[in-house]
Motif scaffolding. Structure first.
Motif, short mmCIF file in Angstrom:
data_model
loop_
_atom_site.label_atom_id
_atom_site.label_comp_id
_atom_site.label_asym_id
_atom_site.label_seq_id
_atom_site.Cartn_x
_atom_site.Cartn_y
_atom_site.Cartn_z
N ASP A 74 0.82 -1.22 0.00
CA ASP A 74 0.00 0.00 0.00
C ASP A 74 0.85 1.27 0.00
OD1 ASP A 74 -2.50 1.25 -0.13
OD2 ASP A 74 -2.65 1.45 2.05
N LYS A 75 1.89 1.28 -0.82
CA LYS A 75 2.75 2.46 -0.94
C LYS A 75 2.61 3.12 -2.30
CE LYS A 75 4.51 2.04 3.10
NZ LYS A 75 4.03 2.90 4.16
N HIS A 76 1.54 2.78 -3.00
CA HIS A 76 1.28 3.38 -4.30
C HIS A 76 0.61 4.74 -4.11
CE1 HIS A 76 -2.95 2.29 -3.72
NE2 HIS A 76 -2.46 1.20 -3.17
N VAL A 77 0.45 5.45 -5.19
CA VAL A 77 -0.20 6.75 -5.14
C VAL A 77 -1.70 6.53 -4.95
CG1 VAL A 77 -0.74 8.84 -6.44
CG2 VAL A 77 1.53 7.81 -6.62
N ARG A 78 -2.25 7.21 -4.01
CA ARG A 78 -3.68 7.07 -3.73
C ARG A 78 -4.29 8.47 -3.74
NH1 ARG A 78 -6.86 3.29 -1.20
NH2 ARG A 78 -5.08 2.04 -0.52
N VAL A 79 -5.35 8.62 -4.49
CA VAL A 79 -6.10 9.88 -4.48
C VAL A 79 -7.15 9.73 -3.39
CG1 VAL A 79 -7.53 11.45 -5.83
CG2 VAL A 79 -5.71 10.16 -6.94
N ASP A 80 -6.88 10.32 -2.25
CA ASP A 80 -7.75 10.07 -1.10
C ASP A 80 -8.59 11.27 -0.71
OD1 ASP A 80 -5.72 11.61 -0.11
OD2 ASP A 80 -5.26 10.31 1.58
N ILE A 81 -9.29 11.80 -1.68
CA ILE A 81 -10.18 12.94 -1.41
C ILE A 81 -11.24 12.53 -0.40
CG2 ILE A 81 -11.86 14.53 -2.42
CD1 ILE A 81 -10.23 14.19 -5.07
N PHE A 82 -11.85 11.37 -0.62
CA PHE A 82 -12.90 10.88 0.27
C PHE A 82 -12.39 9.75 1.16
CE2 PHE A 82 -14.91 12.14 -3.77
CZ PHE A 82 -15.59 13.25 -3.32
N TYR A 83 -11.40 9.05 0.69
CA TYR A 83 -10.94 7.81 1.34
C TYR A 83 -10.40 8.04 2.74
CZ TYR A 83 -8.70 3.21 1.54
OH TYR A 83 -8.33 1.94 1.88
N ALA A 84 -9.60 9.07 2.94
CA ALA A 84 -8.93 9.29 4.23
C ALA A 84 -9.91 9.45 5.38
CB ALA A 84 -8.02 10.51 4.13
N LYS A 85 -11.04 10.09 5.14
CA LYS A 85 -11.99 10.35 6.22
C LYS A 85 -13.17 9.38 6.21
CE LYS A 85 -10.72 15.15 6.47
NZ LYS A 85 -11.08 16.54 6.37
N ALA A 86 -13.13 8.40 5.30
CA ALA A 86 -14.25 7.46 5.18
C ALA A 86 -14.19 6.40 6.27
CB ALA A 86 -14.21 6.80 3.81
N ALA A 87 -15.33 5.85 6.56
CA ALA A 87 -15.43 4.73 7.50
C ALA A 87 -14.80 3.49 6.87
CB ALA A 87 -16.90 4.46 7.83
N PRO A 88 -14.36 2.53 7.69
CA PRO A 88 -13.73 1.32 7.14
C PRO A 88 -14.58 0.59 6.09
CG PRO A 88 -13.35 1.43 9.49
CD PRO A 88 -14.29 2.56 9.15
N ALA A 89 -15.88 0.51 6.30
CA ALA A 89 -16.75 -0.17 5.32
C ALA A 89 -16.76 0.59 4.00
CB ALA A 89 -18.16 -0.30 5.88
N THR A 90 -16.78 1.91 4.08
CA THR A 90 -16.75 2.73 2.86
C THR A 90 -15.41 2.57 2.15
OG1 THR A 90 -18.23 4.31 3.91
CG2 THR A 90 -17.06 5.06 1.95
N ARG A 91 -14.34 2.52 2.91
CA ARG A 91 -13.01 2.31 2.32
C ARG A 91 -12.96 0.99 1.58
NH1 ARG A 91 -8.65 4.13 6.89
NH2 ARG A 91 -9.40 6.26 7.11
N ARG A 92 -13.55 -0.05 2.18
CA ARG A 92 -13.57 -1.37 1.54
C ARG A 92 -14.27 -1.29 0.18
NH1 ARG A 92 -12.53 -5.75 3.74
NH2 ARG A 92 -13.02 -5.29 5.89
N TRP A 93 -15.40 -0.59 0.14
CA TRP A 93 -16.14 -0.45 -1.12
C TRP A 93 -15.37 0.38 -2.14
CZ3 TRP A 93 -19.70 -3.54 -2.73
CH2 TRP A 93 -20.46 -4.24 -1.81
N ILE A 94 -14.71 1.43 -1.67
CA ILE A 94 -13.89 2.25 -2.57
C ILE A 94 -12.75 1.40 -3.14
CG2 ILE A 94 -12.26 4.18 -2.67
CD1 ILE A 94 -14.09 5.64 -0.63
N ASP A 95 -12.10 0.63 -2.27
CA ASP A 95 -11.01 -0.24 -2.73
C ASP A 95 -11.51 -1.26 -3.75
OD1 ASP A 95 -8.96 0.94 -1.31
OD2 ASP A 95 -9.13 -0.42 0.40
N MET A 96 -12.62 -1.90 -3.45
CA MET A 96 -13.14 -2.92 -4.37
C MET A 96 -13.52 -2.29 -5.71
SD MET A 96 -15.13 -5.82 -2.10
CE MET A 96 -16.55 -4.89 -1.71
#
Length: 165
Positions: free
Chosen positions: A70-92
């Motif tokens: 997980d050291k790649h570039v990530r555009v985390d406009i929403f991801y950083a403050k999202a709940a874990p379940a939301t992060r899972r969906w964003i990742d998928m």
């Protein structure tokens, strides 16, 4: 599913453990080039191109490992403050709709160039250079496969409810 993900992780970890030495070798070769040129007045196109080959190999083949840790570039406009379940969906969604299709498209569109390069055993980039551009171009499909496999491993972990390794 998790066993398969572990195997894929192991492949990328093993590749990375070899490639880390490429970084050191690349620095040493570049240092040798500078010393050779400015101290001894000696220059070699073949040695200069070897730095390009090492650099390309390092970055193309280590991309799967970079995704794994997980050291790649990530555009985390929403991801950083999202709940874990939301992060899972964003990742998928990112893996299914962006990363995997991108790797498939890159593999599809680069394959004719790689195939043709192997057909003619494409020679050096510059006169006196390394006579193996076909090997350099072969890094593109290997990159695609390694990153796609790691993406699948991450997806398997996400579907199983586990955090990626």
């Amino acid at each position: 599913m998790l066993a398969l993900a572990g195997i894929i992780d192991g492949i990328n970890r093993a590749i990375a453990s070899v490639l880390r030495w490429f970084a050191l070798l690349m620095v040493l070769v570049q240092f040798g080039i500078v010393v050779g040129r400015y101290v001894f007045g000696v220059n070699s196109i073949w040695v200069q191109e070897s730095v390009l080959y090492l650099h390309a190999t390092l970055f193309m083949l280590a991309a799967g490992y970079t995704l794994l840790v997980d050291k790649h570039v990530r555009v985390d406009i929403f991801y950083a403050k999202a709940a874990p379940a939301t992060r899972r969906w964003i990742d998928m969604a990112g893996h299914l709709f962006l990363l995997l299709p991108s790797m498939a498209a890159l593999l599809w569109w680069s394959w004719p160039s790689v195939r043709n390069s192997w057909k003619i055993l494409e020679g050096p980039i510059s006169v006196g250079g390394i006579e193996a551009v076909f090997l350099l171009k072969s890094l593109i499909p290997v990159f695609c496969v390694l990153v796609a496999l790691q993406s699948i491993a991450i997806l398997l972990r996400l579907v199983a409810g586990e955090e990626p390794a």
